[in-house]
Design an enzyme around this catalytic site. Structure first.
Site, mmCIF file in Angstrom:
data_model
loop_
_atom_site.group_PDB
_atom_site.id
_atom_site.type_symbol
_atom_site.label_atom_id
_atom_site.label_comp_id
_atom_site.label_asym_id
_atom_site.label_seq_id
_atom_site.Cartn_x
_atom_site.Cartn_y
_atom_site.Cartn_z
ATOM 1 N N HIS A 1 0.786 -1.289 0.084
ATOM 2 C CA HIS A 1 -0.029 0.041 0.027
ATOM 3 C C HIS A 1 0.825 1.445 0.228
ATOM 4 O O HIS A 1 0.222 2.344 -0.340
ATOM 5 C CB HIS A 1 -1.226 -0.003 1.183
ATOM 6 C CG HIS A 1 -0.429 0.290 2.343
ATOM 7 N ND1 HIS A 1 -0.221 -0.514 3.366
ATOM 8 C CD2 HIS A 1 -0.296 1.489 3.091
ATOM 9 C CE1 HIS A 1 0.102 0.018 4.653
ATOM 10 N NE2 HIS A 1 0.073 1.406 4.161
ATOM 11 N N ASP B 1 0.001 -7.527 1.646
ATOM 12 C CA ASP B 1 0.328 -6.188 1.770
ATOM 13 C C ASP B 1 1.948 -6.136 1.596
ATOM 14 O O ASP B 1 2.562 -5.821 2.788
ATOM 15 C CB ASP B 1 -0.358 -5.612 2.897
ATOM 16 C CG ASP B 1 0.172 -4.012 2.821
ATOM 17 O OD1 ASP B 1 0.556 -3.432 1.579
ATOM 18 O OD2 ASP B 1 -0.352 -3.335 3.962
ATOM 19 N N GLN C 1 0.581 5.703 11.789
ATOM 20 C CA GLN C 1 0.540 6.237 10.256
ATOM 21 C C GLN C 1 2.049 6.598 9.971
ATOM 22 O O GLN C 1 2.750 7.423 11.064
ATOM 23 C CB GLN C 1 -0.277 7.415 10.289
ATOM 24 C CG GLN C 1 -1.662 7.079 10.428
ATOM 25 C CD GLN C 1 -2.387 5.972 10.269
ATOM 26 O OE1 GLN C 1 -2.307 5.265 9.002
ATOM 27 N NE2 GLN C 1 -2.946 5.191 11.223
ATOM 28 N N GLY C 2 2.479 6.472 8.766
ATOM 29 C CA GLY C 2 3.865 6.556 8.644
ATOM 30 C C GLY C 2 4.707 5.622 8.821
ATOM 31 O O GLY C 2 5.924 5.620 8.215
ATOM 32 N N ASP C 3 4.605 4.646 9.765
ATOM 33 C CA ASP C 3 5.464 3.547 10.146
ATOM 34 C C ASP C 3 5.113 2.253 9.090
ATOM 35 O O ASP C 3 6.002 1.363 9.066
ATOM 36 C CB ASP C 3 5.097 3.096 11.247
ATOM 37 C CG ASP C 3 5.512 3.843 12.456
ATOM 38 O OD1 ASP C 3 6.416 4.507 12.281
ATOM 39 O OD2 ASP C 3 4.629 3.787 13.526
ATOM 40 N N SER C 4 4.130 2.357 8.206
ATOM 41 C CA SER C 4 4.001 1.307 7.294
ATOM 42 C C SER C 4 5.071 0.700 6.431
ATOM 43 O O SER C 4 5.828 1.517 6.070
ATOM 44 C CB SER C 4 2.796 1.704 6.136
ATOM 45 O OG SER C 4 1.462 1.584 6.825
#
Ligand code: ARG
Length: 272
Positions: free
Chosen positions: A82, A135, A229-232
């Protein structure tokens, strides 16, 4: 194409969280929330963590960081599918004029380590953005990183995957659940949770359903420590092996809503 950083990040990275059950998503994040509830991490202790960067798309303040990744071979970085989608990038990855991986650098304001161009991207063709299943994707780097940066990937049946195992998640993401992005690498100690914990939290229906075959459940049973959020795309590591990639969750650091990770032991090794 360039948007203000905060908007770009929430737009791009809030996507998956937004797909989670609306009621749970509206609940406030834990106050002491890495990565929420974490601590500073040294890149020398975790050289396999990299930042995915495009200053052109995400702005230069945080060196263009928009996701995490993991070095699984000298020229291969595993990340979340993603992170490479249109929703995040506004186009195809190869259309980014300056898509790079930042390795060996903890502070996004710093100069250390290296910035290496991404020569190619491969997205798992079985990734489904509606179910979040599968993912992961692989970046090929233009130059090789030292072999000492590479982390081993857990194989199916590895005891590191057993519920109760302590695991560390790493990233430059939101530290509060409300859009406070880290400037330096952080990590948080969580534990592998039984599939049942995520099946309970994410039964499907209105939101996305947890699937234990392609996903891994991990979190802090007391709440407080989690990816955000942002760690993905960044690593979840147990017993020195990579067991997961930050993928999705509802809110950040809520005891009742664990983090959901891509189960990397289910990724065929020939992929990287
Ligand atoms: N989808 C988020 C990202 O793109 C990761 C969210 C992880 N959330 C969590 N509670 N563990 O950065």
């Amino acid at each position: 194409m360039r948007r203000p950083l905060a908007r770009a990040l929430t737009g791009a990275l809030g996507l998956i969280a937004a797909a989670a059950p609306p009621l749970a998503a509206a609940a406030p994040a834990a106050a002491d929330s890495v990565v929420v509830g974490g601590q500073p991490a040294r890149i020398t202790d975790a050289p396999w963590v990299v930042a995915l960067s495009s200053r052109d798309r995400f702005g230069g303040t945080r060196a263009g960081q928009f996701c995490g990744g993991v070095v699984v071979a000298p020229t291969k970085v595993l990340t979340a599918a993603h992170c490479l989608g249109r929703e995040a990038l506004g186009g195809e990855p190869w259309q980014l004029p300056d898509f790079k991986v930042i390795a060996g650098r903890s502070s996004l304001r710093g100069q250390g380590g290296q910035e290496i161009r991404v020569a190619g991207t491969w997205v798992n063709p079985d990734y489904d953005s509606r179910t979040n299943s599968g993912d992961f994707g692989v970046l090929t780097l233009e130059e090789a990183l030292p072999a000492s940066y590479v982390i081993a990937v857990a194989a199916p049946g590895d005891p590191a995957l057993d519920p109760g195992t302590a695991a560390d998640v790493y990233g430059w993401g939101d530290t509060t659940g409300s859009g406070t992005y880290a400037m330096s690498l952080r990590s948080a100690r969580v534990q592998v949770l039984p599939d049942a914990a995520c099946e309970r939290a994410y039964p499907g229906g209105t939101g996305v359903a947890y699937r234990g075959d392609t996903m891994l459940c991990a979190g802090d049973p007391e709440g407080g420590r989690d990816a955000c959020q942002g760690d993905s795309g960044g690593p979840l590591v147990a017993r020195g092996r990579l067991i997961g990639l930050v993928s999705w969750g509802s809110g950040c650091g809520q005891a009742e809503n664990p983090g959901v990770y891509t189960r990397v032991s289910a990724v065929p090794p020939q992929r990287f």
